[in-house]
Design an enzyme around this catalytic site. Structure first.
Site, mmCIF file in Angstrom:
data_model
loop_
_atom_site.group_PDB
_atom_site.id
_atom_site.type_symbol
_atom_site.label_atom_id
_atom_site.label_comp_id
_atom_site.label_asym_id
_atom_site.label_seq_id
_atom_site.Cartn_x
_atom_site.Cartn_y
_atom_site.Cartn_z
ATOM 1 N N CYS A 52 0.836 -1.213 0.000
ATOM 2 C CA CYS A 52 0.000 0.000 0.000
ATOM 3 C C CYS A 52 0.866 1.255 0.000
ATOM 4 O O CYS A 52 1.715 1.429 0.871
ATOM 5 C CB CYS A 52 -0.909 -0.004 1.230
ATOM 6 S SG CYS A 52 -1.707 1.580 1.542
ATOM 7 N N CYS A 55 0.452 3.396 3.440
ATOM 8 C CA CYS A 55 0.869 2.922 4.753
ATOM 9 C C CYS A 55 2.187 3.591 5.184
ATOM 10 O O CYS A 55 3.009 3.949 4.342
ATOM 11 C CB CYS A 55 1.046 1.396 4.732
ATOM 12 S SG CYS A 55 -0.496 0.475 5.002
ATOM 13 N N HIS A 116 -4.018 0.329 8.131
ATOM 14 C CA HIS A 116 -4.543 0.055 6.794
ATOM 15 C C HIS A 116 -5.982 -0.460 6.843
ATOM 16 O O HIS A 116 -6.739 -0.313 5.881
ATOM 17 C CB HIS A 116 -3.631 -0.994 6.125
ATOM 18 C CG HIS A 116 -3.962 -1.283 4.691
ATOM 19 N ND1 HIS A 116 -3.646 -0.404 3.673
ATOM 20 C CD2 HIS A 116 -4.564 -2.353 4.101
ATOM 21 C CE1 HIS A 116 -4.044 -0.929 2.509
ATOM 22 N NE2 HIS A 116 -4.598 -2.101 2.745
ATOM 23 N N ASN A 156 -13.683 9.790 -0.984
ATOM 24 C CA ASN A 156 -14.325 8.751 -1.788
ATOM 25 C C ASN A 156 -14.064 7.436 -1.083
ATOM 26 O O ASN A 156 -12.918 7.039 -0.935
ATOM 27 C CB ASN A 156 -13.733 8.678 -3.198
ATOM 28 C CG ASN A 156 -14.033 9.917 -4.014
ATOM 29 O OD1 ASN A 156 -15.111 10.483 -3.906
ATOM 30 N ND2 ASN A 156 -13.072 10.351 -4.829
ATOM 31 N N SER A 164 -9.373 3.781 -5.065
ATOM 32 C CA SER A 164 -8.514 2.708 -5.554
ATOM 33 C C SER A 164 -7.688 2.069 -4.446
ATOM 34 O O SER A 164 -6.913 1.166 -4.687
ATOM 35 C CB SER A 164 -7.597 3.243 -6.657
ATOM 36 O OG SER A 164 -7.011 4.460 -6.270
ATOM 37 N N HIS A 167 -6.968 1.806 2.169
ATOM 38 C CA HIS A 167 -6.362 2.528 3.293
ATOM 39 C C HIS A 167 -7.188 3.796 3.536
ATOM 40 O O HIS A 167 -7.412 4.572 2.620
ATOM 41 C CB HIS A 167 -4.906 2.891 2.968
ATOM 42 C CG HIS A 167 -4.155 3.351 4.171
ATOM 43 N ND1 HIS A 167 -3.102 2.640 4.725
ATOM 44 C CD2 HIS A 167 -4.329 4.432 4.979
ATOM 45 C CE1 HIS A 167 -2.657 3.279 5.788
ATOM 46 N NE2 HIS A 167 -3.391 4.364 5.962
ATOM 47 N N HIS A 169 -8.510 7.174 3.744
ATOM 48 C CA HIS A 169 -7.942 8.472 3.353
ATOM 49 C C HIS A 169 -8.988 9.324 2.657
ATOM 50 O O HIS A 169 -9.975 8.811 2.127
ATOM 51 C CB HIS A 169 -6.743 8.277 2.426
ATOM 52 C CG HIS A 169 -7.105 7.798 1.052
ATOM 53 N ND1 HIS A 169 -7.501 6.498 0.790
ATOM 54 C CD2 HIS A 169 -7.157 8.431 -0.147
ATOM 55 C CE1 HIS A 169 -7.757 6.353 -0.504
ATOM 56 N NE2 HIS A 169 -7.561 7.515 -1.106
ATOM 57 N N GLN A 171 -9.305 13.418 0.486
ATOM 58 C CA GLN A 171 -8.534 14.323 -0.358
ATOM 59 C C GLN A 171 -8.931 15.760 -0.073
ATOM 60 O O GLN A 171 -9.987 16.026 0.485
ATOM 61 C CB GLN A 171 -8.800 14.037 -1.834
ATOM 62 C CG GLN A 171 -8.377 12.660 -2.301
ATOM 63 C CD GLN A 171 -8.418 12.548 -3.824
ATOM 64 O OE1 GLN A 171 -7.867 13.391 -4.531
ATOM 65 N NE2 GLN A 171 -9.074 11.526 -4.320
#
Ligand SMILES: O=P(O)(O)O[C@H]1O[C@H](CO)[C@@H](O)[C@H](O)[C@H]1O
Ligand SMILES: O=P(O)(O)O[C@H]1O[C@H](CO)[C@@H](O)[C@H](O)[C@H]1O
Lengths: 351, 351
Positions: A52, A55, A116, A156, A164, A167, A169, A171
């Protein structure tokens, strides 16, 4: 001829935040589904995935190593949609049809946790408070850049929402212009405030608390509700009770209440279909153009695609793209279903 | 500091049809894709499928038998989003936030062919002419109903666009109100016409024919182009060269030219990724409110989701939902790629 029954008859509802209508077809929830099913990943994730790129300690596409971060971690998107380059541009006013303008901006990625395998509903409230503080810092830092007038914080979640990497996250896309959807909301909030000297959402939240039927969760400082004009089957909005124009105006208590409601709402979402519930979420708040924005009122949208189960989503396609957004289940019904979900995450329920 | 290069630098483009902007990030087409892949069905379909509720002679959900139709076939949607019931309704003007109105309408399904295995690009031009004539008849019949002021003709093609049956078909949703997206276009067309006494699209098509770069196909009466302000990677629009406000005003020659360009455009689409290319398409034309609409100009939108291959689509998610539509490849580049596609369908190419 019969009298209008909002729970049964096709109707349109008006969204005063963006001045648009939505078509509601309550009776249509019954139609059978023979179309595409989404695939859901049921594999359990490791706490750290050596493959990943988000990570701690791992290498990203550009060869840079992530630090061994302990809470959240922010970096500039390696494939940014916006660039910081200053561009020389003379507008060609002859062009009625070919109107274009360079846009300056910064795209960042915000890792929510070094773990993760955790998503918001599974994190501790204190961890979520850390994310909120990270958002505050980014809103301040990015907003302070001279050419940045808007900071869009969003997430998202789930592959069905174009994400995609599992993990956890989000934006941030920060830019010179107010994006189209934000500008619509801005205009609505402004004209309401100019007329009433109160924010539109201050009054709306009061009306919803009185009506009760669309409330999902409420705490001392925030409300999570299904908007009267919601488009997505389980769309919700988190709104502050007080008229707060931006995340940096939260009191310490509000930071904590916001973290709590975020956890509670996402737990209910996961419990709805016993799955890691996909959505796109995003915060709408005051522009960072240096002016005061008493008309702005902090809110966060959740747009989840699922309709009937963990694998059947609502398609916003032909009619919705050409005509207008359409929904099959009433917002009141959705709110009721969400409200009924347990407050403990399904993974933590003893079976 | 560098000079603005529309082929390289992030920028916003303005869509004068709906008064909204789109963010264009040309450089971003290079980013690697690690997200969800769509599944494509490669099974070849039978000419008649006994399980298909749209094939001639078969039984539908409501127990009715389809006739042994030879061309196109139209029926009322068994799970309609709109209903014809007349509803008694008194507007409650006290409600600033809870504004709703019953909506009366009719939803129909239009089978394009008795053949289960054919899509537009594989049909004969004469078969497509038949579909166009069916659309004309429906526009007239539905438009003549007193309470119907708008007739939305559209097609969802491919499971990725929420289509649950590969049998070639489209839909028509006819209703009392102008849907949100149509109303935006209506306002733009009207204010342009009031000022210029020509339709916006008449002048736009001329400007595009002169610029050349966004034209995909042109014949005597129609143009298929990638709009300057396109949102979807391979979005196109078919526009009549003449200012025609509605499909029933087509001359016999125009019916045929329209059928031809429909076939040619969808062949290029299929050839792009050697797949049955998914999209939602829809016709925008004059309201059926009984008034003349010289400002209206017939056009058909194609919104295809695919970006890089038959299995990788563009996700319109977080930023796009909260901020504004964003694209990674320029409309000029997309038009060039589409133009280069062969005019013979890949299935008919001798290998
Ligand atoms: O009417 P269908 O084909 O069952 O349904 C499809 O098209 C409709 C109109 O765009 C959408 O509302 C649905 O979400 C989609 O699945
Ligand atoms: O930036 P990512 O995660 O690579 O990409 C995802 O989010 C972006 C912002 O909503 C979208 O433009 C992309 O289509 C989506 O795949």
């Amino acid at each position: 001829m019969k009298n209008f029954d909002i729970n049964e008859d096709p109707h349109r509802r008006f969204n005063p935040l963006i001045n648009e209508w939505v078509l509601v077809s309550p009776h249509r929830a019954k139609r059978p589904w023979q179309g595409q099913n989404e695939t859901i990943s049921t594999e359990s994730l490791p706490k750290h995935d050596p493959e990943c790129y988000l990570c701690p300690g791992n290498v990203r596409a550009n060869g840079v190593h992530n630090p061994a971060y302990k809470n959240s971690f922010v970096f500039d998107n390696d494939f940014a949609a916006l660039k910081q380059d200053e561009i020389i541009f003379e507008e060609d006013i002859k062009h009625t049809f070919f109107k274009a303008k360079p846009e300056q901006g910064i795209s960042r990625v915000v890792c929510f946790s070094p773990r993760h395998d955790l998503t918001l509903p599974e994190m501790e409230v204190s961890d979520i408070e850390n994310i909120v503080k990270t958002w505050q810092k980014e809103y301040t830092d990015l907003g302070n850049i001279k050419y940045i007038n808007h900071v869009q914080i969003f997430e998202n979640k789930g592959s069905v929402m174009g994400c995609s990497n599992p993990h956890p996250h989000g934006q941030i896309w920060a830019q010179s212009s107010l994006p189209t959807q934000v500008e619509k909301t801005h205009n609505s909030l402004k004209s309401y405030y100019d007329k009433n000297r109160r924010t539109l959402l201050e009054d709306y939240v009061q009306a919803e608390l009185k009506a009760e039927v669309r409330i999902v969760i409420e705490n001392e400082h925030f409300v999570a509700l299904v908007p009267f004009w919601a488009i997505w089957p389980y769309e919700t909005m988190i709104v502050s009770k007080r008229a707060i124009s931006k995340i940096t105006d939260f009191t310490a208590e509000e930071v904590s209440a916001y973290a709590k409601i975020l956890k509670q709402l996402t737990i209910k979402y996961d419990n709805l279909f016993n799955t890691s519930f996909p959505y796109s979420s995003g915060i709408h708040q005051a522009p960072t153009d240096g002016f005061d924005h008493p008309e702005w009122h902090f809110h966060m949208h959740f747009y989840p695609p699922l309709l009937r189960s963990a694998t059947v989503k609502k398609f916003m396609v032909g009619y919705e793209m050409m005509g207008e957004s359409q929904r099959d289940i009433t917002p009141e019904k959705s709110a009721e279903i969400l409200r009924q979900q347990a407050d403990v995450h399904y993974k933590n329920t003893v079976k």
